[in-house]
Motif scaffolding. Structure first.
Motif, PDB file in Angstrom:
ATOM      1  N   ALA A  99      -2.582  14.835  11.602  1.00 24.17           N
ATOM      2  CA  ALA A  99      -2.145  13.491  11.969  1.00 24.17           C
ATOM      3  C   ALA A  99      -1.417  12.859  10.787  1.00 24.17           C
ATOM      4  CB  ALA A  99      -3.341  12.611  12.351  1.00 24.17           C
ATOM      5  N   VAL A 100      -0.805  11.727  11.052  1.00 19.01           N
ATOM      6  CA  VAL A 100      -0.343  10.866   9.970  1.00 19.01           C
ATOM      7  C   VAL A 100      -1.503   9.939   9.626  1.00 19.01           C
ATOM      8  CG1 VAL A 100       1.296   9.118   9.237  1.00 19.01           C
ATOM      9  CG2 VAL A 100       2.046  10.978  10.730  1.00 19.01           C
ATOM     10  N   TYR A 101      -1.847   9.904   8.335  1.00 17.71           N
ATOM     11  CA  TYR A 101      -2.974   9.088   7.872  1.00 17.71           C
ATOM     12  C   TYR A 101      -2.439   7.818   7.221  1.00 17.71           C
ATOM     13  CZ  TYR A 101      -6.338  12.710   8.931  1.00 17.71           C
ATOM     14  OH  TYR A 101      -7.151  13.616   9.594  1.00 17.71           O
ATOM     15  N   TYR A 102      -3.009   6.696   7.641  1.00 17.96           N
ATOM     16  CA  TYR A 102      -2.577   5.386   7.168  1.00 17.96           C
ATOM     17  C   TYR A 102      -3.711   4.700   6.415  1.00 17.96           C
ATOM     18  CZ  TYR A 102       1.194   5.875  10.572  1.00 17.96           C
ATOM     19  OH  TYR A 102       2.275   6.322  11.282  1.00 17.96           O
ATOM     20  N   CYS A 103      -3.333   4.107   5.312  1.00 16.61           N
ATOM     21  CA  CYS A 103      -4.233   3.260   4.549  1.00 16.61           C
ATOM     22  C   CYS A 103      -4.022   1.820   5.037  1.00 16.61           C
ATOM     23  CB  CYS A 103      -3.849   3.405   3.072  1.00 16.61           C
ATOM     24  SG  CYS A 103      -4.612   2.271   1.957  1.00 16.61           S
ATOM     25  N   ALA A 104      -5.099   1.038   5.073  1.00 11.10           N
ATOM     26  CA  ALA A 104      -4.980  -0.338   5.543  1.00 11.10           C
ATOM     27  C   ALA A 104      -5.892  -1.246   4.737  1.00 11.10           C
ATOM     28  CB  ALA A 104      -5.329  -0.425   7.023  1.00 11.10           C
ATOM     29  N   ALA A 105      -5.459  -2.493   4.579  1.00 11.65           N
ATOM     30  CA  ALA A 105      -6.219  -3.483   3.823  1.00 11.65           C
ATOM     31  C   ALA A 105      -6.669  -4.613   4.735  1.00 11.65           C
ATOM     32  CB  ALA A 105      -5.372  -4.042   2.685  1.00 11.65           C
ATOM     33  N   ALA A 106      -7.903  -5.022   4.566  1.00  6.84           N
ATOM     34  CA  ALA A 106      -8.455  -6.151   5.331  1.00  6.84           C
ATOM     35  C   ALA A 106      -8.602  -7.332   4.376  1.00  6.84           C
ATOM     36  CB  ALA A 106      -9.797  -5.760   5.941  1.00  6.84           C
ATOM     37  N   SER A 166      -4.924   9.447  -1.481  1.00  8.34           N
ATOM     38  CA  SER A 166      -5.043   8.266  -2.329  1.00  8.34           C
ATOM     39  C   SER A 166      -4.179   7.161  -1.755  1.00  8.34           C
ATOM     40  CB  SER A 166      -4.575   8.576  -3.760  1.00  8.34           C
ATOM     41  OG  SER A 166      -5.350   9.594  -4.344  1.00  8.34           O
ATOM     42  N   CYS A 167      -4.591   5.934  -1.997  1.00  6.45           N
ATOM     43  CA  CYS A 167      -3.814   4.771  -1.567  1.00  6.45           C
ATOM     44  C   CYS A 167      -3.866   3.747  -2.681  1.00  6.45           C
ATOM     45  CB  CYS A 167      -4.386   4.196  -0.284  1.00  6.45           C
ATOM     46  SG  CYS A 167      -3.630   2.642   0.229  1.00  6.45           S
ATOM     47  N   ALA A 168      -2.714   3.492  -3.287  1.00  8.54           N
ATOM     48  CA  ALA A 168      -2.611   2.520  -4.363  1.00  8.54           C
ATOM     49  C   ALA A 168      -2.204   1.175  -3.784  1.00  8.54           C
ATOM     50  CB  ALA A 168      -1.594   2.987  -5.391  1.00  8.54           C
ATOM     51  N   ALA A 169      -2.925   0.133  -4.173  1.00 12.03           N
ATOM     52  CA  ALA A 169      -2.673  -1.208  -3.655  1.00 12.03           C
ATOM     53  C   ALA A 169      -2.160  -2.120  -4.756  1.00 12.03           C
ATOM     54  CB  ALA A 169      -3.953  -1.788  -3.065  1.00 12.03           C
ATOM     55  N   LEU A 179       0.841  -1.193   0.000  1.00  6.37           N
ATOM     56  CA  LEU A 179       0.000   0.000   0.000  1.00  6.37           C
ATOM     57  C   LEU A 179       0.877   1.243   0.000  1.00  6.37           C
ATOM     58  CD1 LEU A 179      -2.487  -1.162   2.775  1.00  6.37           C
ATOM     59  CD2 LEU A 179      -2.862  -1.256   0.310  1.00  6.37           C
ATOM     60  N   VAL A 180       0.557   2.189  -0.873  1.00  5.21           N
ATOM     61  CA  VAL A 180       1.315   3.434  -0.950  1.00  5.21           C
ATOM     62  C   VAL A 180       0.337   4.600  -0.930  1.00  5.21           C
ATOM     63  CG1 VAL A 180       2.924   4.825  -2.283  1.00  5.21           C
ATOM     64  CG2 VAL A 180       3.157   2.328  -2.262  1.00  5.21           C
ATOM     65  N   GLU A 181       0.443   5.420   0.126  1.00  9.91           N
ATOM     66  CA  GLU A 181      -0.425   6.591   0.262  1.00  9.91           C
ATOM     67  C   GLU A 181       0.206   7.810  -0.399  1.00  9.91           C
ATOM     68  OE1 GLU A 181      -0.690   4.540   4.442  1.00  9.91           O
ATOM     69  OE2 GLU A 181       0.886   5.047   3.003  1.00  9.91           O
ATOM     70  N   TRP A 224      -0.651  -2.534   6.097  1.00  7.29           N
ATOM     71  CA  TRP A 224      -0.656  -1.096   6.338  1.00  7.29           C
ATOM     72  C   TRP A 224       0.338  -0.388   5.426  1.00  7.29           C
ATOM     73  CZ3 TRP A 224      -3.828   1.114  10.109  1.00  7.29           C
ATOM     74  CH2 TRP A 224      -4.517   0.207  10.906  1.00  7.29           C
ATOM     75  N   GLY A 225      -0.015   0.832   5.039  1.00  4.90           N
ATOM     76  CA  GLY A 225       0.919   1.667   4.315  1.00  4.90           C
ATOM     77  C   GLY A 225       1.851   2.386   5.267  1.00  4.90           C
ATOM     78  N   GLN A 226       2.745   3.205   4.688  1.00  4.21           N
ATOM     79  CA  GLN A 226       3.732   3.921   5.482  1.00  4.21           C
ATOM     80  C   GLN A 226       3.170   5.201   6.100  1.00  4.21           C
ATOM     81  OE1 GLN A 226       6.983   2.844   6.179  1.00  4.21           O
ATOM     82  NE2 GLN A 226       5.972   0.998   5.422  1.00  4.21           N
ATOM     83  N   GLY A 227       2.057   5.670   5.592  1.00  2.00           N
ATOM     84  CA  GLY A 227       1.429   6.866   6.144  1.00  2.00           C
ATOM     85  C   GLY A 227       1.775   8.121   5.367  1.00  2.00           C
ATOM     86  N   THR A 228       0.881   9.092   5.431  1.00  3.93           N
ATOM     87  CA  THR A 228       1.112  10.393   4.808  1.00  3.93           C
ATOM     88  C   THR A 228       0.674  11.473   5.794  1.00  3.93           C
ATOM     89  OG1 THR A 228       0.683  11.732   2.821  1.00  3.93           O
ATOM     90  CG2 THR A 228      -1.160  10.433   3.639  1.00  3.93           C
TER      91      THR A 228
END
Length: 124
Positions: A92-99, A21-24, A4-6, A114-118
């Motif tokens: 905040a730092v925003y994180y993308c996550a996949a379930a 955006s979050c590319a998976a 995941l890349v935010e 989890w992504g690295q955060g943006t």
């Protein structure tokens, strides 16, 4: 495994907007739920919003309801977080996550990738 890349974070004035955006990559994106979480300095990571595998169901924290909208594009393998009427407390730092393996997300325990955060900074 899912990568995941935010992107899309930055500095904005209060009342402004940003779209994250979050590319998976790595697994069939359209088969699992996605979510956004955030962590402010000195605070625990908290849930922001999540979306089911098809995009048919979305869930949001009370603190962002009516201001933030989560969506996904299963052709582009991307999930978005549109943030309007931003407040300094949204910083905040925003994180993308996949379930992965989960179609309708429950709690944070469903999210294993989890992504690295943006960083999002809202100035007053």
């Amino acid at each position: 495994q899912v990568q995941l890349v935010e992107s899309g974070g930055g500095l904005v004035q209060a009342g402004g907007s940003l779209r994250l955006s979050c590319a998976a990559s790595g697994r069939t994106f359209s088969s699992y739920a996605m979510g956004w979480f955030r962590q402010a300095p000195g605070k625990e990571r908290e849930f922001v919003a999540s979306i089911s595998w098809s995009g048919g169901r979305t869930y949001s924290a009370d603190s962002v309801k009516g201001r933030f909208t989560i969506s996904r594009d299963n052709i582009k393998n991307t999930v978005y977080l549109q943030m309007n009427s931003l407040k300094p407390e949204d910083t905040a730092v925003y994180y993308c996550a996949a379930a992965v393996g989960v179609r309708y997300p429950g709690g944070v325990q469903d999210f294993g990738s989890w992504g690295q955060g943006t960083q999002v900074t809202v100035s007053s």
